[in-house]
Structures are given as structure tokens and as C-alpha cells.
Design a protein around this motif. Structure first.
Motif, mmCIF file in Angstrom:
data_model
loop_
_atom_site.group_PDB
_atom_site.id
_atom_site.type_symbol
_atom_site.label_atom_id
_atom_site.label_comp_id
_atom_site.label_asym_id
_atom_site.label_seq_id
_atom_site.Cartn_x
_atom_site.Cartn_y
_atom_site.Cartn_z
ATOM 1 N N PRO A 117 0.826 -1.214 0.000
ATOM 2 C CA PRO A 117 0.000 0.000 0.000
ATOM 3 C C PRO A 117 0.858 1.262 0.000
ATOM 4 C CG PRO A 117 -0.033 -1.067 2.157
ATOM 5 C CD PRO A 117 0.646 -2.005 1.229
ATOM 6 N N ALA A 118 0.400 2.270 -0.734
ATOM 7 C CA ALA A 118 1.142 3.531 -0.802
ATOM 8 C C ALA A 118 1.025 4.264 0.534
ATOM 9 C CB ALA A 118 0.588 4.408 -1.919
ATOM 10 N N PRO A 119 2.128 4.851 1.034
ATOM 11 C CA PRO A 119 2.077 5.559 2.317
ATOM 12 C C PRO A 119 1.276 6.855 2.221
ATOM 13 C CG PRO A 119 4.206 5.865 1.282
ATOM 14 C CD PRO A 119 3.488 4.868 0.446
ATOM 15 N N THR A 120 0.518 7.143 3.253
ATOM 16 C CA THR A 120 -0.199 8.406 3.336
ATOM 17 C C THR A 120 0.739 9.489 3.865
ATOM 18 O OG1 THR A 120 -0.930 8.013 5.606
ATOM 19 C CG2 THR A 120 -2.312 7.118 3.843
ATOM 20 N N LYS A 121 0.301 10.743 3.783
ATOM 21 C CA LYS A 121 1.116 11.836 4.306
ATOM 22 C C LYS A 121 1.327 11.689 5.814
ATOM 23 C CE LYS A 121 -0.150 15.336 0.870
ATOM 24 N NZ LYS A 121 -0.742 16.680 0.653
ATOM 25 N N GLU A 122 0.302 11.231 6.502
ATOM 26 C CA GLU A 122 0.429 11.054 7.946
ATOM 27 C C GLU A 122 1.435 9.958 8.284
ATOM 28 O OE1 GLU A 122 -2.370 11.211 6.270
ATOM 29 O OE2 GLU A 122 -3.020 13.210 6.915
ATOM 30 N N GLN A 123 1.434 8.883 7.503
ATOM 31 C CA GLN A 123 2.394 7.801 7.731
ATOM 32 C C GLN A 123 3.813 8.265 7.457
ATOM 33 O OE1 GLN A 123 0.734 4.854 5.117
ATOM 34 N NE2 GLN A 123 -0.409 3.833 6.766
ATOM 35 N N VAL A 124 3.985 9.062 6.438
ATOM 36 C CA VAL A 124 5.319 9.587 6.135
ATOM 37 C C VAL A 124 5.807 10.472 7.272
ATOM 38 C CG1 VAL A 124 6.629 11.099 4.604
ATOM 39 C CG2 VAL A 124 5.024 9.450 3.642
ATOM 40 N N LYS A 125 4.941 11.304 7.790
ATOM 41 C CA LYS A 125 5.324 12.206 8.878
ATOM 42 C C LYS A 125 5.707 11.430 10.128
ATOM 43 C CE LYS A 125 3.682 16.207 11.485
ATOM 44 N NZ LYS A 125 2.560 17.160 11.691
ATOM 45 N N ALA A 126 4.991 10.338 10.389
ATOM 46 C CA ALA A 126 5.263 9.553 11.590
ATOM 47 C C ALA A 126 6.433 8.608 11.428
ATOM 48 C CB ALA A 126 4.015 8.749 11.963
ATOM 49 N N GLY A 127 6.691 8.198 10.187
ATOM 50 C CA GLY A 127 7.653 7.117 10.002
ATOM 51 C C GLY A 127 8.945 7.470 9.328
ATOM 52 N N ARG A 128 9.173 8.759 9.007
ATOM 53 C CA ARG A 128 10.431 9.117 8.358
ATOM 54 C C ARG A 128 10.992 10.383 8.962
ATOM 55 N NH1 ARG A 128 11.620 9.161 1.843
ATOM 56 N NH2 ARG A 128 13.785 9.831 1.980
ATOM 57 N N ARG A 129 12.298 10.370 9.189
ATOM 58 C CA ARG A 129 12.952 11.556 9.743
ATOM 59 C C ARG A 129 12.743 12.732 8.799
ATOM 60 N NH1 ARG A 129 18.802 9.162 11.823
ATOM 61 N NH2 ARG A 129 17.953 7.771 13.429
ATOM 62 N N GLY A 130 12.407 13.871 9.354
ATOM 63 C CA GLY A 130 12.171 15.046 8.531
ATOM 64 C C GLY A 130 10.721 15.234 8.171
ATOM 65 N N GLY A 131 9.880 14.220 8.426
ATOM 66 C CA GLY A 131 8.449 14.338 8.172
ATOM 67 C C GLY A 131 8.134 14.627 6.731
ATOM 68 N N LEU A 132 7.083 15.403 6.511
ATOM 69 C CA LEU A 132 6.623 15.681 5.151
ATOM 70 C C LEU A 132 7.637 16.464 4.341
ATOM 71 C CD1 LEU A 132 2.893 16.573 5.871
ATOM 72 C CD2 LEU A 132 3.769 14.510 4.807
ATOM 73 N N ALA A 133 8.475 17.239 4.989
ATOM 74 C CA ALA A 133 9.465 18.032 4.263
ATOM 75 C C ALA A 133 10.519 17.158 3.613
ATOM 76 C CB ALA A 133 10.129 19.031 5.220
ATOM 77 N N ALA A 134 10.608 15.895 4.033
ATOM 78 C CA ALA A 134 11.653 15.024 3.516
ATOM 79 C C ALA A 134 11.290 14.390 2.173
ATOM 80 C CB ALA A 134 11.947 13.907 4.520
ATOM 81 N N VAL A 135 10.005 14.527 1.764
ATOM 82 C CA VAL A 135 9.576 13.882 0.514
ATOM 83 C C VAL A 135 8.781 14.870 -0.321
ATOM 84 C CG1 VAL A 135 9.493 11.589 1.547
ATOM 85 C CG2 VAL A 135 7.445 13.031 1.576
ATOM 86 N N SER A 136 8.639 14.565 -1.588
ATOM 87 C CA SER A 136 7.830 15.407 -2.457
ATOM 88 C C SER A 136 6.362 15.186 -2.175
ATOM 89 C CB SER A 136 8.132 15.066 -3.925
ATOM 90 O OG SER A 136 7.881 13.691 -4.167
ATOM 91 N N ASP A 137 5.539 16.146 -2.541
ATOM 92 C CA ASP A 137 4.118 16.102 -2.227
ATOM 93 C C ASP A 137 3.380 15.273 -3.262
ATOM 94 O OD1 ASP A 137 1.693 16.471 -1.110
ATOM 95 O OD2 ASP A 137 1.466 18.559 -1.733
ATOM 96 N N THR A 138 3.652 13.991 -3.313
ATOM 97 C CA THR A 138 2.984 13.081 -4.238
ATOM 98 C C THR A 138 2.545 11.842 -3.471
ATOM 99 O OG1 THR A 138 5.066 12.008 -4.811
ATOM 100 C CG2 THR A 138 4.362 13.845 -6.198
ATOM 101 N N ALA A 139 1.559 11.183 -4.024
ATOM 102 C CA ALA A 139 1.069 9.958 -3.384
ATOM 103 C C ALA A 139 1.789 8.757 -3.955
ATOM 104 C CB ALA A 139 -0.450 9.829 -3.616
ATOM 105 N N GLY A 140 2.324 7.932 -3.106
ATOM 106 C CA GLY A 140 2.969 6.694 -3.539
ATOM 107 C C GLY A 140 4.284 6.982 -4.261
ATOM 108 N N GLY A 141 4.816 5.932 -4.917
ATOM 109 C CA GLY A 141 6.061 6.073 -5.676
ATOM 110 C C GLY A 141 7.265 6.065 -4.780
ATOM 111 N N HIS A 142 8.453 6.116 -5.401
ATOM 112 C CA HIS A 142 9.706 6.100 -4.645
ATOM 113 C C HIS A 142 10.114 7.486 -4.235
ATOM 114 C CE1 HIS A 142 10.386 1.874 -5.469
ATOM 115 N NE2 HIS A 142 10.051 2.100 -6.717
#
Length: 241
Positions: free
Chosen positions: A215-240
Motif C-alpha cells: 500500500p502507498a504511504p499516506t502523508k500522515e504515515q510519512v510524517k510519523a515514520g520518516r525523519r524530517g516528516g513531510l518536508a523530507a519527501v515530495s508532495d505526491t502519493a505513492g512512488g519512490h
């Protein structure tokens, strides 16, 4: 036939069976001869010897040790568990008992090595993973030098492999760390498993559709599960990322 205490019970049993077979063959010949009208005074003695061998063989098999790999607890005591700092009972007496051994050992043995002194940070007691490494290394040292199976081989393994490995890992766990770095509020949770509360979709994926991507990670999952939160990834759903 007498059992030799220094002889392997399995070998003794094989020898007894072989002797039994030879005796049975002899008795069979005697019986055949008697049936043909021939007198054989040794037959009674052979039968008595056969009975003795069968009795001793039964006694030998009864007292033979159980085979290795049998049912747990069968023929041997349950092994003592290896103690771990990470799973130690939440009891002050248990913790104090471990540290009362570990602290003097560090002073007497481990910190005698210069690379150990350089690698152990002053804040090592704040790092459970470091205490865990030092605890098992101490127990390995005790087994090598003072345990019932102590040997130069175990001592050599401790020096060549175990001590250098622990020293290297301890230095890598907290490079440049010191006591000033540990000023976080005492009531904070020390360790959390990322995304543990969102495990259900992963259960479904791995149980029913593991040949495809998860399953593709949600924004909330990214914020909880990756250092840097949402700022660490681009604002897209799923993908690498």
C-alpha cells in the motif's frame, strides 16, 4: 558380558547384539543336532549363556543415555537462558545485580584496552544497546576464563573476535555522544515502532497480494515514520522517494 563405563553405550549395544546373534546361531545348530538323535552336552550351557546375554542387553539398553535431539527436557536439564539487558525484568534488584557485576568488570578487564576506552562514550548508561553489548561480552569472558568449559580456545576467540567486534559496534552506536546530549524529558517514550498502529493494511497485502507492491504511504504515515516528516519527501502519493 560386562559393560565398560568408559565404552560408548551405543557401541556396547552393537557388540551385545552381535554376540547374541552368534549365540543364537550356535544354539540353532545344537537343536538341529538333537533332533537328529545326536547328544550335545553343551546345549544347556549355550541356552543359559543366551539368557544371560539377553538379560544384560536389556539392562544396557535401559540405562543407555537418551539420544541427542530428542524431546526437550528428556534426559537432560533445561539450559539456562542467556541474560539480556534489553529483556531484563523490570525490577530494581535484578538491574542492580547486573550492574554490580558489569561495573567492576569494565574497570578490571574491558577498559584496560585502549581502543575500548576510546570507544565507550561517557553516556554509555543512557544507551541500552551499549549496555547489552557489554553485558554479553562480560558473560562470554566469564565462560572463557572461569566457566566449566573454560579453555585457551575460548579465550582466543574472545580476544580475536568477540572483544574487537563489540568495541567496534559500541563506538559506532554513539559517535561523539556525551552526557549533555541526554537532556530530553524523562517521561518521553524511548522507542516507538514506526507505523505500528497502521499495520492492518500490510497484513492484508502480505497475506493476499504480496506479488504486487504494498500500500502507498499516506502523508500522515510519512510524517510519523520518516525523519524530517513531510518536508523530507515530495508532495505526491505513492512512488519512490
Amino acid at each position: 558380558m560386562k559393560h565398560n563405563d568408559h565404552q560408548d553405550p551405543g557401541v556396547a549395544a552393537q557388540q551385545a547384539v552381535a554376540g547374541l546373534a552368534r549365540t543364537v546361531e550356535t544354539v540353532s545348530r545344537d537343536v538341529a543336532a538333537l533332533k537328529g538323535g545326536m547328544r550335545n552336552a553343551a546345549s544347556a550351557g549355550e541356552v543359559a549363556r543366551l539368557a544371560t546375554i539377553v538379560s544384560e542387553l536389556g539392562d544396557l539398553m535401559t540405562h543407555a543415555p537418551a539420544k541427542r535431539g530428542g524431546t526437550a527436557g528428556e534426559g537432560k536439564d533445561k539450559p539456562e537462558p542467556i541474560r539480556s539487558w534489553l529483556t531484563l525484568a523490570e525490577d530494581e534488584t535484578a538491574v542492580q545485580a547486573v550492574l554490580s557485576e558489569l561495573l567492576p568488570w569494565l574497570q578490571t578487564v574491558f577498559l584496560r584496552y585502549s581502543d575500548a576506552r576510546d570507544g565507550v562514550p561517557p553516556c554509555w548508561l543512557w544507551h541500552p544497546e551499549i549496555v547489552e553489548e557489554l553485558l554479553w561480552l562480560m558473560d562470554a569472558w566469564t565462560a572463557a576464563y572461569q566457566g566449566p568449559e573454560a579453555s585457551n580456545k575460548l579465550v582466543g576467540d574472545w580476544h580475536d573476535r568477540q572483544r574487537p567486534g563489540v568495541t567496534r559496534r559500541v563506538a559506532a552506536y554513539a559517535p561523539g555522544c556525551d552526557a549533555l546530549a541526554h537532556r530530553d524529558p524523562a517521561d518521553q517514550v524511548a522507542v516507538t515502532v514506526p507505523l505500528a498502529i497502521d499495520a492492518d493494511p500490510f497484513v492484508t497485502w502480505w497475506a493476499t497480494n504480496r506479488d504486487h507492491n504494498g500500500p502507498a504511504p499516506t502523508k500522515e504515515q510519512v510524517k510519523a515514520g520518516r525523519r524530517g516528516g513531510l518536508a523530507a519527501v515530495s508532495d505526491t502519493a505513492g512512488g519512490h522517494r
